[in-house]
Design an enzyme around this catalytic site. Structure first.
Site, short mmCIF file in Angstrom:
data_model
loop_
_atom_site.label_atom_id
_atom_site.label_comp_id
_atom_site.label_asym_id
_atom_site.label_seq_id
_atom_site.Cartn_x
_atom_site.Cartn_y
_atom_site.Cartn_z
N CYS A 19 0.88 -0.04 -38.84
CA CYS A 19 0.13 -0.83 -39.83
C CYS A 19 0.81 -0.71 -41.21
O CYS A 19 1.97 -1.12 -41.34
CB CYS A 19 -1.32 -0.35 -39.82
SG CYS A 19 -2.47 -1.20 -40.90
N ASP A 47 -3.08 -10.78 -33.28
CA ASP A 47 -3.39 -10.02 -34.49
C ASP A 47 -3.99 -10.94 -35.56
O ASP A 47 -3.34 -11.88 -36.01
CB ASP A 47 -2.10 -9.39 -35.02
CG ASP A 47 -2.34 -8.34 -36.09
OD1 ASP A 47 -3.26 -8.51 -36.90
OD2 ASP A 47 -1.59 -7.34 -36.11
N HIS A 88 -4.60 -6.33 -33.74
CA HIS A 88 -4.03 -5.38 -34.70
C HIS A 88 -4.40 -3.96 -34.29
O HIS A 88 -5.42 -3.72 -33.66
CB HIS A 88 -4.58 -5.68 -36.10
CG HIS A 88 -3.81 -4.98 -37.19
ND1 HIS A 88 -2.53 -5.32 -37.52
CD2 HIS A 88 -4.16 -3.96 -38.01
CE1 HIS A 88 -2.11 -4.55 -38.51
NE2 HIS A 88 -3.08 -3.71 -38.82
#
Length: 220
Positions: free
Chosen positions: A108, A156, A187
């Site tokens: 991330c 995502d 995600h």
């Protein structure tokens, strides 16, 4: 960097890995990833990216935790964070128990920083999981000289599939780079303590690809 948390392999020594956090901070998930990498033979360090504005930050993995983490991340300075990552790489390289190179691996926020570290610094290998800034900075791939692996989810909500396609195109033209897209995953699909994100099958496939890549490029 003297207070950098470290995880050591059973042998006590090995290659180094700088593990770079998500916006959730140094949580149980990140600690479990560090422990697993250490068990595989790596000396693992995790720099605390939010130490200047929210020292000791760790949040829950639900809607409230995401909102709180986004608020903390809003005051994060990416340039200082990158300096912390590169400082951690240098710190590991200087440790007597680290031999065989030092890599970076991030998720991330950390995925974006792992890519930036590979472009701006000199890690021996880089792994980037679903970094939202990667597509916008993909021209920097031309400056990456180490082996690099990218992971994305095809569903995502934060990273459009068209952005991932841009990364795929750049990777295809760059020797030493590879990309893997888990088309059915969203995600943070590797985060096993976040039910709203975790996709077990995609996580298992991506982690097998990651560990195989590390065995090839930064063998412990």
């Amino acid at each position: 960097m003297t207070d950098l948390p470290l995880w050591h392999p059973p042998s006590g020594r090995g290659p180094g890995l700088v593990l770079i956090q998500e916006i959730f901070g140094l949580d149980d998930y990140l600690r479990s990833v560090a422990a697993g990498l250490a068990a595989a033979g790596y000396v693992v360090a995790i720099p605390e990216l939010f130490r200047r504005t929210a020292p000791g930050w760790s949040s829950t993995h639900d809607e409230a935790g995401v909102a709180a983490s986004m608020e903390v991340a809003a005051s994060f300075d990416p340039a200082l964070g990158l300096a912390d990552v590169l400082g951690a790489v240098a710190h590991l390289r200087a440790l007597p128990e680290v031999s065989g190179g030092v890599g970076v691996l991030g998720f991330c926020l950390g995925g974006s920083l792992a890519f930036a570290a590979a472009a701006e610094g000199d890690p021996d290998v880089a792994v980037s999981f679903y970094g939202s800034k990667v597509a916008g900075q993909i021209a920097d791939l031309a400056r990456v000289t180490c082996p690099i692996q990218f992971h994305f989810g095809g569903q995502d909500p934060y990273i459009p599939r068209s952005d991932v396609a841009e990364v795929e195109a750049a990777v295809a033209a760059h020797p030493g780079a590879e990309i893997h897209v888990q088309e059915e995953a969203g995600h943070a699909f590797h985060n096993h303590v976040a039910p709203m994100f975790h996709h077990p099958e995609a996580a298992a496939r991506a982690w097998e690809l990651t560990t195989a890549f590390l065995r090839r490029t930064l063998p412990a």
